[in-house]
Design a protein around this motif. Structure first.
Motif, PDB file in Angstrom:
ATOM      1  N   GLU A  34      24.630  35.106 -50.375  1.00 58.83           N
ATOM      2  CA  GLU A  34      24.876  35.046 -49.023  1.00 58.83           C
ATOM      3  C   GLU A  34      26.230  35.559 -48.928  1.00 58.83           C
ATOM      4  OE1 GLU A  34      24.719  34.661 -45.007  1.00 58.83           O
ATOM      5  OE2 GLU A  34      22.946  34.656 -46.523  1.00 58.83           O
ATOM      6  N   ARG A  38      27.199  39.160 -46.638  1.00 61.79           N
ATOM      7  CA  ARG A  38      28.204  39.132 -45.775  1.00 61.79           C
ATOM      8  C   ARG A  38      29.133  40.435 -46.004  1.00 61.79           C
ATOM      9  NH1 ARG A  38      29.441  33.855 -43.835  1.00 61.79           N
ATOM     10  NH2 ARG A  38      27.586  34.295 -42.730  1.00 61.79           N
ATOM     11  N   ARG A  41      28.126  43.797 -45.250  1.00 66.17           N
ATOM     12  CA  ARG A  41      28.016  43.945 -44.173  1.00 66.17           C
ATOM     13  C   ARG A  41      29.286  44.407 -43.447  1.00 66.17           C
ATOM     14  NH1 ARG A  41      23.139  40.532 -41.290  1.00 66.17           N
ATOM     15  NH2 ARG A  41      21.486  41.762 -42.599  1.00 66.17           N
ATOM     16  N   THR A  42      30.528  43.713 -43.955  1.00 67.27           N
ATOM     17  CA  THR A  42      31.860  43.796 -43.462  1.00 67.27           C
ATOM     18  C   THR A  42      32.907  44.646 -44.055  1.00 67.27           C
ATOM     19  OG1 THR A  42      32.439  41.730 -44.180  1.00 67.27           O
ATOM     20  CG2 THR A  42      31.267  41.567 -42.005  1.00 67.27           C
TER      21      THR A  42
END
Length: 79
Positions: A34, A38, A41-42
């Motif tokens: 997870e 994240r 994506r960032t």
């Protein structure tokens, strides 16, 4: 300590799928996955993007393996 909120049926299926792997190890892997998602994506700096690309490729490889396994299974049931 964290509590996992899923039905007993889902928890039992998860535990059964682990085999000899301790729940703590499996949950740690889920958390790491997870966090990686994240970060993919960032990511904004060059090193972060590079790591995100490597992680995304690993996920893509895992998905390819899963797709191939499922396609083999479908093919064997249609034969």
């Amino acid at each position: 300590m964290a509590r996992v909120q899923v039905s007993d049926e889902v928890w039992n299926a998860f535990r059964a799928s682990l085999g000899a792997t301790p729940v703590s190890v499996a949950l740690g892997e889920l958390v790491m996955r997870e966090v990686g998602r994240r970060e993919r994506r960032t990511a904004s700096d060059e090193q972060g993007v590079r790591l995100a690309v490597q992680d995304a490729r690993a996920v893509a490889d895992e998905l390819q393996e899963m797709i191939a396994r499922l396609e083999r299974r479908v093919s064997s049931t249609l034969s």
